[in-house]
Design a protein around this motif. Sequence first.
Motif, PDB file in Angstrom:
ATOM      1  N   GLY A   1      43.948  36.726  19.092  1.00 45.23           N
ATOM      2  CA  GLY A   1      42.488  37.604  19.844  1.00 45.23           C
ATOM      3  C   GLY A   1      42.571  37.371  21.260  1.00 45.23           C
ATOM      4  N   GLY A   2      43.513  36.544  21.783  1.00 47.87           N
ATOM      5  CA  GLY A   2      43.412  36.184  23.135  1.00 47.87           C
ATOM      6  C   GLY A   2      44.498  36.890  23.887  1.00 47.87           C
ATOM      7  N   SER A   3      44.775  36.320  25.458  1.00 47.96           N
ATOM      8  CA  SER A   3      45.879  36.743  25.992  1.00 47.96           C
ATOM      9  C   SER A   3      46.233  35.541  26.925  1.00 47.96           C
ATOM     10  N   VAL A   4      47.478  35.979  27.535  1.00 49.97           N
ATOM     11  CA  VAL A   4      48.197  34.907  28.364  1.00 49.97           C
ATOM     12  C   VAL A   4      48.298  35.577  29.755  1.00 49.97           C
ATOM     13  N   GLU A   5      48.104  34.989  30.954  1.00 49.47           N
ATOM     14  CA  GLU A   5      48.271  35.416  32.255  1.00 49.47           C
ATOM     15  C   GLU A   5      48.964  34.467  33.071  1.00 49.47           C
ATOM     16  N   ALA A   6      49.770  34.700  34.093  1.00 46.20           N
ATOM     17  CA  ALA A   6      50.302  33.854  34.948  1.00 46.20           C
ATOM     18  C   ALA A   6      49.864  34.088  36.424  1.00 46.20           C
ATOM     19  N   ARG A   7      49.605  33.041  37.010  1.00 51.49           N
ATOM     20  CA  ARG A   7      49.548  33.474  38.489  1.00 51.49           C
ATOM     21  C   ARG A   7      49.829  32.070  39.330  1.00 51.49           C
ATOM     22  N   ASN A   8      50.193  32.375  40.674  1.00 53.94           N
ATOM     23  CA  ASN A   8      50.547  31.294  41.509  1.00 53.94           C
ATOM     24  C   ASN A   8      49.111  30.608  41.793  1.00 53.94           C
ATOM     25  N   HIS A   9      49.046  29.367  41.721  1.00 50.98           N
ATOM     26  CA  HIS A   9      48.008  28.466  42.092  1.00 50.98           C
ATOM     27  C   HIS A   9      48.036  28.368  43.699  1.00 50.98           C
ATOM     28  N   PRO A  10      46.632  28.470  44.236  1.00 53.14           N
ATOM     29  CA  PRO A  10      46.613  28.554  45.684  1.00 53.14           C
ATOM     30  C   PRO A  10      47.106  27.309  46.362  1.00 53.14           C
ATOM     31  N   ASP A  11      47.258  26.130  45.586  1.00 50.78           N
ATOM     32  CA  ASP A  11      47.565  25.235  46.095  1.00 50.78           C
ATOM     33  C   ASP A  11      49.129  24.809  45.746  1.00 50.78           C
ATOM     34  N   GLY A  12      49.506  25.714  45.363  1.00 48.45           N
ATOM     35  CA  GLY A  12      51.271  25.628  45.083  1.00 48.45           C
ATOM     36  C   GLY A  12      51.515  25.437  43.331  1.00 48.45           C
ATOM     37  N   GLY A  13      52.582  25.810  42.900  1.00 44.69           N
ATOM     38  CA  GLY A  13      52.837  25.717  41.491  1.00 44.69           C
ATOM     39  C   GLY A  13      52.386  27.131  40.638  1.00 44.69           C
ATOM     40  N   LEU A  14      52.900  27.143  39.604  1.00 42.81           N
ATOM     41  CA  LEU A  14      52.581  28.124  38.614  1.00 42.81           C
ATOM     42  C   LEU A  14      51.264  27.726  37.796  1.00 42.81           C
ATOM     43  N   GLU A  15      50.493  28.776  37.479  1.00 43.76           N
ATOM     44  CA  GLU A  15      49.309  28.363  36.663  1.00 43.76           C
ATOM     45  C   GLU A  15      49.343  29.312  35.568  1.00 43.76           C
ATOM     46  N   VAL A  16      49.503  29.041  34.302  1.00 44.30           N
ATOM     47  CA  VAL A  16      49.371  30.139  33.203  1.00 44.30           C
ATOM     48  C   VAL A  16      48.181  29.668  32.376  1.00 44.30           C
ATOM     49  N   CYS A  17      47.522  30.908  32.248  1.00 46.06           N
ATOM     50  CA  CYS A  17      46.389  30.704  31.447  1.00 46.06           C
ATOM     51  C   CYS A  17      46.068  31.251  30.284  1.00 46.06           C
ATOM     52  N   VAL A  18      45.770  30.650  29.206  1.00 50.74           N
ATOM     53  CA  VAL A  18      45.619  31.198  27.828  1.00 50.74           C
ATOM     54  C   VAL A  18      44.027  31.135  27.725  1.00 50.74           C
ATOM     55  N   LYS A  19      43.978  32.765  27.528  1.00 55.59           N
ATOM     56  CA  LYS A  19      42.351  32.919  27.229  1.00 55.59           C
ATOM     57  C   LYS A  19      41.963  33.381  25.639  1.00 55.59           C
ATOM     58  N   LEU A  20      41.223  32.393  25.216  1.00 50.30           N
ATOM     59  CA  LEU A  20      40.897  32.645  23.733  1.00 50.30           C
ATOM     60  C   LEU A  20      39.321  33.028  23.657  1.00 50.30           C
ATOM     61  N   PRO A  21      39.017  33.830  22.712  1.00 43.82           N
ATOM     62  CA  PRO A  21      37.671  34.344  22.611  1.00 43.82           C
ATOM     63  C   PRO A  21      36.979  33.248  21.825  1.00 43.82           C
ATOM     64  N   VAL A  22      35.688  33.137  22.463  1.00 42.50           N
ATOM     65  CA  VAL A  22      34.736  32.059  21.722  1.00 42.50           C
ATOM     66  C   VAL A  22      34.450  32.574  20.455  1.00 42.50           C
ATOM     67  N   GLU A  23      34.861  32.065  19.388  1.00 42.52           N
ATOM     68  CA  GLU A  23      34.635  32.439  17.822  1.00 42.52           C
ATOM     69  C   GLU A  23      33.172  32.608  17.478  1.00 42.52           C
ATOM     70  N   GLU A  24      32.709  33.861  17.506  1.00 36.47           N
ATOM     71  CA  GLU A  24      31.345  34.159  17.050  1.00 36.47           C
ATOM     72  C   GLU A  24      31.404  34.262  15.498  1.00 36.47           C
ATOM     73  N   PRO A  25      30.197  33.925  14.823  1.00 36.66           N
ATOM     74  CA  PRO A  25      30.219  34.103  13.360  1.00 36.66           C
ATOM     75  C   PRO A  25      30.622  35.537  13.091  1.00 36.66           C
ATOM     76  N   THR A  26      31.736  35.605  12.113  1.00 33.61           N
ATOM     77  CA  THR A  26      32.333  37.072  11.830  1.00 33.61           C
ATOM     78  C   THR A  26      31.476  37.805  10.851  1.00 33.61           C
ATOM     79  N   GLU A  27      31.309  39.045  11.028  1.00 33.55           N
ATOM     80  CA  GLU A  27      30.326  39.636  10.310  1.00 33.55           C
ATOM     81  C   GLU A  27      30.638  39.878   8.714  1.00 33.55           C
ATOM     82  N   SER A  28      31.858  40.077   8.521  1.00 28.59           N
ATOM     83  CA  SER A  28      32.144  40.020   7.037  1.00 28.59           C
ATOM     84  C   SER A  28      33.152  38.818   6.616  1.00 28.59           C
ATOM     85  N   ASP A  29      33.132  38.800   5.564  1.00 28.69           N
ATOM     86  CA  ASP A  29      33.922  37.736   4.699  1.00 28.69           C
ATOM     87  C   ASP A  29      34.201  36.472   5.130  1.00 28.69           C
TER      88      ASP A  29
END
Lengths: 458, 225
Positions: free
Chosen positions: A430-458
Motif C-alpha cells: 500500500g506504499g510507494s518508493v521514490e528516488a531523488r538526489n539528496h541536496p548534500d550529495g548522494g542518492l536518497e530513496v524514500c519508501v512511503k508507507l501508509p499509517v495503518e488506520e483501523p481497517t473497516e472490515s474483517d
Amino acid sequence: MGTRWYQSLSLRLLLMFWALLFAVASSGYVLGLWFSKPAEPTPVPEDVYNSLTPLLSDSATFQSLSPGRLLAGNYRVAATVAPTGPERLQLDATLATRHQRLLIRQLEAESAQQLPVSNFMLLGPFRQGDASILLTRPLNDAERQQQVLSEQQAQEAQTLALLIGSGLIAILLGVWLVRPLRQLTYAMRDIARGGDVPDLKRLPQRNDELGELARAMHTTAHDLTVSRDAQRRLLSDVSHELRSPLARMQVALMLSHDEDEQANNPHVAQLNRDLDRLGAIIERILSLSRLENGLVHLSTTELDTRELAEQLVADLTYVDAGHGSRVKVLPEAPARGDWPVIYSDAELLRLVLENLVRNALQYSGGPVELSCQRQDHEYIIAIRDHGEGVPKEQLKKLFMPFFRGDPSRHHKAGVGLGLALSLRAAKVLGGSVEARNHPDGGLEVCVKLPVEEPTESD
Amino acid sequence: MSKLLLVDDDAELSAMLEQILTKEGYQLTLAADGEIGLRRALSGSYDLILLDVMLPGIDGFQLLQHLRQQARSTPVIMLTARGDDDDRVAGLELGADDYLPKPFNPKELLARIKALLRRTPNTSVTPELIDYAGFFINPVDNEVRVDETPLDLTPTEFDILRTLVQAAGHVVSKNQLSVAALGRQLAPFDRSLDVHISNIRKKIAVDPERIQTVRGRGYRLLKLA
C-alpha cells in the motif's frame, strides 16, 4: 440470460414508488377522515332552549315552518319531520347535499343537542307531538375560533404523521435497494483482494438486474481464481524447469574439479559466480512476477520498524562484515516515535528495505544511512548513500527491471531487479518508493508507507 | 557409517549426489519415485532422508505426511526446485526438519546433513533428566512429557524444546535455537524455526501459548500460574 421485462429492476422500482405514493396518499386520506370527525354533540344550553321554546310552542306555527325559513334572529330551519303526510321528512336543500346523514342522525336524537358543523351550529331536535324540527345558526366568534383551531391541529397532526410514515417507507425502500449493492461492493473488494469466489448469499438467485450482476461477478471471480491458479502453476513449473538444470550444473561443477582447483582456478570461480547469479535472477524474476500477479499472501503483524532495520543491518554484517559496517540506522540513540511500530507484512517490508540497502551499498562506496519520519498519513523510510547520485532523467527509470544507470559497471552490479522488486513489494504493502538526489550529495530513496488506520472490515 | 535415502526423480542429479555423498563416507540409497521412496523410508533403516517435492506418483509432501503418520521420526531434508515460500513452509509444517532450495551448493547440503546427523538421539550431550514448568525431558530415551502426557516430537522439535526447557524460563534467541536444533546460524528470510515452534505448539494440547514469543528476542517457556 437477460432479465425479462416483468422481472426488471426498473419495473420493480416503478411499482415500489407507485405503491409508496399510494400508501402515503391513502394514509393521508384516512388520517384526514379521522381528524375531521365532527365534534361530539352537547345538550342545547338552557337559555337558548328557553328562548326558542315559546316560538315553537304554537302548533300552527310549528307546522308552517319549512326548511330554509328564518325563524327568529339568526335561527334558520334546517329540517322538519311532519307527523303525517306523503313527504314527512323535509331537509334544507343546500345542507342536505353535504350533511344529509348528519341531519337525519340528529333528528333521531332523544333530546335537543347542539353540534358545530363546518361554519354553523346545528340545534335540535325540537319536538311537538310527532313533529320535530332542526335549526341552525351561524357560529359566533368564539366558536368559529375553536373550529379553526381544531382544524389547524388536525392538519398539523396529519402532516406530521405523513412525514413520519413516508420517511419510514422511504427508509425501507432504500434499505431494500442499498443492501444488495453493499453486498456486491464487499464481494468486489474481496475479489480485488485476491480472495476466492466471494459469498454473495442469495443474490445470484434474484431474477432482476442485480441478480444478473451478481451472477456475472460470480463468474468473473471464478475465472480469475482459475487463471490465478494457472499462473501459479506456470510459475512453479517454470521455476522447476529452470532450477533443476542449474542444480545439476552446480553439482557437476563440484564433481569435475577437486577442492584446490575450486579455490584457485579463476574459470571455475567464474562459473560458480555465474551459477549463483543465474539462481538469483530466477529467484527474483519469480518473486517479481508473484508480486505483480497478486500471488503473495500478506501476513500482517505488529512490527517494530527500527528492530526490522537493525536486524537487516545485522544480517548484512553477518554475510559481509565490510558491507554491514557501512550501514547505520539513524538516529543512533533510539528515540520515541521516529521509527514506529506498524501493522505490516514483515517479510515484504524487509524485502523492500534489503534490496534498497543492497543497491545503495553496491553503487556507492561510503556510508549508507537509514532513517524514518512521519509525515501526515505516511511513514517515510529513507535510505541514503553518499555516492555520485543519479542523473535526474534516470531517476524514474531506476525502478524498471534490468535497468542499469551506468553500463560500465554492469558486471559489478547485481542482477538489476532489486529496485523493481522493492517498488513492487512496497505497492503491495500500500506504499510507494521514490528516488531523488539528496541536496548534500548522494542518492536518497524514500519508501512511503501508509499509517495503518483501523481497517473497516474483517 | 550413516545410511541416507535420496528420493528424487532427477536421475542425473541423483547419480552425481551419490558420488559426492559416497566420497564423504555416507551410504546412499536412491528412489526415483514417491511410492518406492515411501516403501524404503518406511523400512526405517535410514538415518536421514533427502526428499524432493516434485515426484511422479505421490509427491514429496504426501510421502512426508505418510511417513510422519506412521510415527517415523527419521530426519528429513526437503529439496525443492519450486522454491515458493509457501512450499518451503508447507514442508516444514508437515514435519520436515530442514529444507534446501534447488539450486544449492553441494557443500551446503553436506553441512546440513552433518548438522542433522550430529544430534541424533544416541549422541545426546546432556544425559540427565530435566524438567521445567510441567515439561519433562529424558534425553536418553528421547522422551518428552507435558503435564504427564507423552509428546511425539521429531528430532528437531525435540532439540528445540530441550533447549527451551534447559533455559528454564529464560529467553532463548532464535539464533541459539537454530544452532541447537538445525546446526546452523539463523539465516535471513529463514522461517523454518518459527514453523517448528508452531508445530510444537500444535502438539501441546493444553495451553500451547506456554511457549511464549518474545518479540525481537526469541522464545521462552512460561510457568503456569
